[in-house]
Write a protein that holds these residues in place. Structure first.
Motif, mmCIF file in Angstrom:
data_model
loop_
_atom_site.group_PDB
_atom_site.id
_atom_site.type_symbol
_atom_site.label_atom_id
_atom_site.label_comp_id
_atom_site.label_asym_id
_atom_site.label_seq_id
_atom_site.Cartn_x
_atom_site.Cartn_y
_atom_site.Cartn_z
ATOM 1 N N THR A 109 59.639 15.028 45.269
ATOM 2 C CA THR A 109 58.667 16.125 45.185
ATOM 3 C C THR A 109 57.656 16.067 46.336
ATOM 4 O O THR A 109 57.402 14.998 46.901
ATOM 5 N N ASN A 110 57.075 17.212 46.631
ATOM 6 C CA ASN A 110 56.057 17.274 47.691
ATOM 7 C C ASN A 110 54.867 16.390 47.351
ATOM 8 O O ASN A 110 54.287 15.736 48.226
ATOM 9 N N GLU A 111 54.496 16.360 46.061
ATOM 10 C CA GLU A 111 53.310 15.603 45.640
ATOM 11 C C GLU A 111 53.514 14.103 45.847
ATOM 12 O O GLU A 111 52.629 13.410 46.346
ATOM 13 N N SER A 112 54.693 13.597 45.448
ATOM 14 C CA SER A 112 54.925 12.162 45.619
ATOM 15 C C SER A 112 55.097 11.803 47.092
ATOM 16 O O SER A 112 54.640 10.756 47.543
ATOM 17 N N LYS A 113 55.715 12.704 47.860
ATOM 18 C CA LYS A 113 55.864 12.430 49.302
ATOM 19 C C LYS A 113 54.497 12.352 49.985
ATOM 20 O O LYS A 113 54.294 11.545 50.884
ATOM 21 N N ALA A 114 53.576 13.199 49.542
ATOM 22 C CA ALA A 114 52.240 13.178 50.153
ATOM 23 C C ALA A 114 51.563 11.836 49.881
ATOM 24 O O ALA A 114 50.834 11.310 50.725
#
Ligand code: K7E
Ligand code: CUA
Ligand code: CA
Length: 638
Positions: A109-114
């Motif tokens: 997910t974008n959130e975990s990658k961030a």
């Protein structure tokens, strides 16, 4: 005993590998080490019949009953953290941190990658990690249930885990550090005692590197150095670093917030094995936190390379005057390993590893040295009992006893701290060693229930063993490792259970269950990108398409999602179910997407729709009688 004859084919590689290490040690005159190994092999031979002592009824957790404790453990080079219920040993959760996890979508997910950190092209900067130490945040000398912190030794990162959701929420990479190994939270501010809770995390850098590490000094390790780092627990930003002589291995902190320390096995500043074992004694380096922060405030620091983090000089040459010194190097046994704080707040214990001793250092005396009232740092040592071969880590029961893991002896030794101090003062009748118990086999960390807090309760000890050999059904070349649970509440230690660990056990903490307060339902408004009925649907800007989707069992809000080949698609999904444990998944075949959304949670993914066709976007997490029917057509037009 001829050690060559039990070099069996089933574990020959492991044995011969260990012999390689051994012969080097033996060549250096460590004859005792060899004896320790033989003893361990005898144990291995009879291990099959060494059935665990029968567990008392009170230790059994019947179906439907809940455990008394949470154990939060590191997972070694798997890169995650784990939550285990004790005494049952049931795995409750795996918390992805530095690794990717296809079940929850960590790293997807974008959130975990961030949180994990990305390269310019949006891909993950790192996908590997090596977690060794998990420590909690404190208030009033005990866990406050707010955060856990865990290290990544490979890429020198510190991660924070929220204890309410048991999810990682921040990761920071330490500049100019390689081999970030030991970490510990502070328990109080060194000056403002009203701040009696964790605001700092201390991180030890184990490996020497050129400073900065930009290609200079490659052929001259004598110019390399190591740093001890302090991170703000709230913001997860670096506060300062301290350059030292020698290296950092593990880290401990005092209850009054004034001192942190790291054991040093490489006081030699050497770059090879023989060099690192050349000194007769190594050290435990103490940091005077108040003085370091005063120097930072006064601008008395340097910076390294492009990093803006203040670096204070903690090397010996700059710290010979105790009255102004920021570091104090206390000599301890050869190539020490763990350093652990006793729950009464008085002592740090450093294990000898290559010396069969534990060194007990009195914090009051270290403070006295900093005040100019103690002549030599070595005078801070108040005991150095011989406890067994290959001592690594020490746990406490809150009743004055210490439990040290003996790697080479494959044992846990229980010894009394006051007796060791009395013996050191010359009392020949002092009974230091209380009991030695075999563990199976070769223990690394051990840790006791609440043992690193003022509420150490002396109920359980976990021995994280590096080898299980014959304790479990074999599963191929790598055996599962053993976490052995020991009841330490009685006069004698009692082995309660063998639990498996994959792979491999390092440090952990055992926390009373009433301290941990989790939340079951998110607040939708905590997610700025939450999808609500008013903004749900498809929005297009050129070839950028935002698909805003909602889930409510057993359906997604859109039965058909249509995009064009070449589009950059961002898919955001909010779970509108409010029922506890009603989680939905979201997988998209051939696009390598899979993640879950918990009740009221929002997650998103961004990908290029680079191939045309019909793809069933489906729910991966069983949620409803019509779970299998919970799917939408994701159509990519050619
Ligand atoms: Cu002993 Cu990395 Cu804590 Cu493991 S370290 S055992
Ligand atoms: Cu939603 Cu299964
Ligand atoms: Ca050494």
């Amino acid at each position: 005993m001829d050690s060559s004859k039990d070099n069996g084919v089933d574990n020959g590689a492991e044995q011969s590998g260990r012999r390689g290490f051994l012969s080097k040690s033996a060549a250096l005159g460590l004859a005792g080490v060899t004896l320790g190994l033989v003893a361990c092999k005898e144990e291995a031979a009879k291990g099959g019949e060494a059935a665990p002592q029968k567990a008392g009824a009170s230790k059994e957790i019947a179906p439907g009953q809940l455990d008394d404790y949470y154990a939060f453990t590191s997972a070694g080079h798997g890169g995650e953290a784990r939550v285990v219920g004790l005494p049952s040993g049931r795995t409750l959760k795996r918390i992805p941190v530095f690794n990717t996890d296809c079940m929850v979508g960590w790293g997807v997910t974008n959130e975990s990658k961030a949180i994990m950190g990305t390269k310019a092209d949006g891909s993950l900067k790192y996908t590997t990690g090596d977690t060794h130490h998990v420590h909690g945040s404190y208030k009033d000398g005990t866990y406050d249930g707010r955060w856990l912190f865990v290290n990544d030794k490979i890429h020198s990162r510190l991660a924070r885990i929220r204890m309410d959701t048991m999810e990682c929420d921040k990761i920071v990479e330490l500049p100019n550090v390689m081999g970030f190994h030991g970490l510990f939270t502070d328990k109080c501010d060194p000056v403002d005692t009203k701040i009696n809770y964790t605001t700092r995390v201390f991180c030890g850098g184990e490996f020497h590197i050129p400073l900065p590490n930009d290609g200079r000094d490659l052929d001259d390790p004598s110019k390399w150095g190591t740093l001890f780092s302090c991170v703000n627990a709230e913001t997860m930003e670096l506060k300062w670093q301290c350059r030292i002589d020698g290296n950092n291995d593990l880290v401990a902190t005092s209850y009054d917030g004034k001192l942190a320390a790291s054991n040093q096995y490489n006081t030699e500043n050497a770059a090879d094995l023989n060099g690192m074992m050349s000194a007769e004694r190594d050290a435990c380096v103490f940091f005077n936190i108040e003085r370091i922060e005063a120097l930072v405030k006064a601008g008395k620091f340097t910076t390294i390379g492009g990093s803006k983090v203040p670096v204070v000089d903690g090397r010996k040459a700059a710290n010979s005057d105790p009255k102004t010194a920021v570091t104090c190097y206390v000599p301890v046994g050869k190539n020490p390993h763990g350093v652990n704080a006793s729950p009464d707040g008085k002592y740090f214990v450093c294990s000898g590893k290559l010396s069969p001793t534990a060194t007990v250092i009195e914090l009051k005396r270290v403070q006295a040295w900093f005040n100019g009232e103690l002549k030599e740092p070595r005078d801070a040592v108040v005991a150095e009992p011989e406890i067994g071969l290959g001592p690594l880590h020490t746990a406490f029961d809150g009743k004055g006893n210490a439990y040290t893991s003996l790697f080479l002896d494959s044992q846990c030794v229980k010894w009394n701290v006051d007796a060791a101090i009395a013996q050191f003062k010359g009392d020949k009748t002092a009974k230091v060693i209380i009991e030695k118990m075999d563990v199976h086999y070769q223990p690394g960390h051990n840790y006791s229930s609440m043992g690193e807090t003022k509420e150490a309760d002396g109920k359980y000890l976990n021995s994280g063993n590096k080898f299980s050999k014959d304790r479990f059904l074999p599963v191929g070349p790598l055996h599962p490792e053993t976490e052995q649970l020991v009841d330490i509440s009685g006069a004698k230690m009692r082995l309660v259970a063998d639990h498996t660990a994959y792979s491999e056990p390092h440090d952990g903490i055992i926390v009373r269950r009433d301290i941990v307060k989790t939340r079951q339902i998110y607040n939708m408004d905590d997610f700025p990108n939450a999808v609500k009925p008013e903004n749900a649907g498809i929005e297009r800007h050129g070839n950028k398409v935002h698909v805003r989707l909602m889930s409510q069992a057993p359906a997604y809000s859109m039965p058909i999602i249509k995009v064009k080949k070449g589009d950059e698609v961002t898919l955001t999904l909010t779970n509108h179910d409010k029922v506890e444990d009603l989680t939905h998944g979201c997988a998209l075949p051939t696009y390598n997407i899979n993640f879950i959304v918990n009740p009221q949670e929002t997650k998103s993914v961004t990908f290029k729709a680079d191939h045309a066709g019909a793809f069933w976007l489906y729910c991966t997490h069983f949620c409803h009688a019509l779970h299998l029917e919970m799917r939408s057509r994701f159509l990519v037009e050619a």
